[in-house]
Design a protein around this motif. Sequence first.
Motif, PDB file in Angstrom:
ATOM      1  N   LEU A  94       0.825  -1.207   0.000  1.00  0.00           N
ATOM      2  CA  LEU A  94       0.000   0.000   0.000  1.00  0.00           C
ATOM      3  C   LEU A  94       0.863   1.263   0.000  1.00  0.00           C
ATOM      4  N   CYS A  95       1.964   1.230   0.750  1.00  0.00           N
ATOM      5  CA  CYS A  95       2.788   2.422   0.926  1.00  0.00           C
ATOM      6  C   CYS A  95       3.880   2.583  -0.121  1.00  0.00           C
ATOM      7  N   ARG A  96       4.172   1.521  -0.858  1.00  0.00           N
ATOM      8  CA  ARG A  96       5.288   1.578  -1.800  1.00  0.00           C
ATOM      9  C   ARG A  96       5.184   2.726  -2.798  1.00  0.00           C
ATOM     10  N   PRO A  97       4.024   2.973  -3.425  1.00  0.00           N
ATOM     11  CA  PRO A  97       3.945   4.117  -4.356  1.00  0.00           C
ATOM     12  C   PRO A  97       4.246   5.448  -3.674  1.00  0.00           C
ATOM     13  N   ALA A  98       3.803   5.600  -2.425  1.00  0.00           N
ATOM     14  CA  ALA A  98       4.060   6.847  -1.700  1.00  0.00           C
ATOM     15  C   ALA A  98       5.553   7.027  -1.461  1.00  0.00           C
ATOM     16  N   LEU A  99       6.254   5.939  -1.104  1.00  0.00           N
ATOM     17  CA  LEU A  99       7.696   6.029  -0.887  1.00  0.00           C
ATOM     18  C   LEU A  99       8.418   6.457  -2.161  1.00  0.00           C
ATOM     19  N   GLY A 125      14.107  13.892  -3.390  1.00  0.00           N
ATOM     20  CA  GLY A 125      15.508  13.564  -3.626  1.00  0.00           C
ATOM     21  C   GLY A 125      16.217  13.063  -2.389  1.00  0.00           C
ATOM     22  N   ASP A 126      15.453  12.505  -1.449  1.00  0.00           N
ATOM     23  CA  ASP A 126      16.022  11.995  -0.210  1.00  0.00           C
ATOM     24  C   ASP A 126      15.555  10.558   0.018  1.00  0.00           C
ATOM     25  N   SER A 127      16.160   9.881   0.978  1.00  0.00           N
ATOM     26  CA  SER A 127      15.762   8.519   1.319  1.00  0.00           C
ATOM     27  C   SER A 127      14.496   8.550   2.175  1.00  0.00           C
ATOM     28  N   ILE A 128      13.565   7.655   1.856  1.00  0.00           N
ATOM     29  CA  ILE A 128      12.286   7.584   2.555  1.00  0.00           C
ATOM     30  C   ILE A 128      12.161   6.211   3.208  1.00  0.00           C
ATOM     31  N   ARG A 187      11.996   0.867   2.309  1.00  0.00           N
ATOM     32  CA  ARG A 187      12.731   2.125   2.125  1.00  0.00           C
ATOM     33  C   ARG A 187      12.939   2.372   0.651  1.00  0.00           C
ATOM     34  N   SER A 188      13.057   3.648   0.309  1.00  0.00           N
ATOM     35  CA  SER A 188      13.362   4.045  -1.058  1.00  0.00           C
ATOM     36  C   SER A 188      14.573   4.962  -0.992  1.00  0.00           C
ATOM     37  N   GLU A 189      15.638   4.565  -1.653  1.00  0.00           N
ATOM     38  CA  GLU A 189      16.916   5.261  -1.538  1.00  0.00           C
ATOM     39  C   GLU A 189      16.922   6.586  -2.283  1.00  0.00           C
ATOM     40  N   GLY A 190      17.518   7.600  -1.645  1.00  0.00           N
ATOM     41  CA  GLY A 190      17.806   8.852  -2.309  1.00  0.00           C
ATOM     42  C   GLY A 190      19.255   8.877  -2.759  1.00  0.00           C
TER      43      GLY A 190
END
Length: 286
Positions: free
Chosen positions: A89-94, A102-105, A120-123
Motif C-alpha cells: 500500500l505504501c510503496r507508491p508513496a515512498l 531527492g532523499d531517502s524515505i 525504504r526508497s533510496e535517495g
Amino acid sequence: MTTTSTATGGVPRVFLVIRALSELQAEGGRVTQIARNVGLTQATTHRLLQSLVTEGVVEQDERSKLYRLSIDFFALAAKAGDGGGLRALCRPALLRLSASLGDSIFLLVRSSFDAVCLDRSEGPFPIRSFTGDIGGRIALGVGQGALAILAFLPEAEREEVIRFNLSRVREYGVYDEVYLRTEIEKVRQQGYAGRNTGLLEGMAGVAVPICDREGRAVAALSVGTIADRLNADRMPTVVELLKREAAAIGPRINPFDPTLRRPAQSLAGSPAAQKIHPPEAPASSD
C-alpha cells in the motif's frame, strides 16, 4: 503428550536461533557464538541449526563452518511480504516522496516496543539511519520515525512503552524521562517529529505518523537526509508532503493486515521483552 509438548516448546527456540542469525548475517555465526547469544546449550543449538539447514532456510559454509540465513529464507520472507498489505500500500508513496524530495524515505511499523523498517526508497545522498536496512529495528522513541509512532499511540499504550523503553533509550546518552516526555509532547503538538541535527552526526530526519481508522499510530513515513538539506526553510515543505501521503494511506489500511496486529495484546512476547525477561526454560532436557 510428551511429543506434542516437545514440538511446541521447540518453536520459540527455533525463532531465537533465526533472530540470532539475522544479527550475524554479515559475517556468519558459529555454533558456540549462537548458543551463547540465545542461551541454549551447544548441543541443542547445533540440532536446531541442522534442522534449519535441512529445511533450506539456513546454510553452512563448508570451509569456515559459519552459519547464515539462506537465500531461500529471504525469498520466502519476500513472498510473505508481498501480500497486498501495508508495504504494498505504501510503496507508491515512498517512490513519489523519494522522487520529489531527492532523499531517502523509510516506512517504519510498530512491533511491540520497537519500530521496524518495513520498506525504504533510496535517495542520492549516502546516509546512516538507526534501523539500517529493511528489517532493522529500533526502540520506540529513538529516531524520528520511532518517536512519531510513540507520540501518537493511545495514552495507556504510550505509557507502557515509555516505562519499558526508558532504560533502552538511555543507552544513547542524551535521553532521560523528562527529555523523552518533552519530545513526545512537542511531536503531538506539531504533528511531526523533525530535527536537522540528531544523534547521528551530520544526519537529519523528519517523520509523520500513519494512523489507522481508529486514529492509532501504526506506522510512520520518515525522511532521512544530510543535515544541510533539512534546514528551517525546507522543513515545512517536507512535512507537508509527508502528511499528505500519510493522510491518504491511513483510511486505506486493512485492519486485518497481519503486519499491524495489536501489539499491546502480547507485549510480553516481543523480542525486546524476551531479552529483558526471558521465558522459563522448557521442561525438555535439551
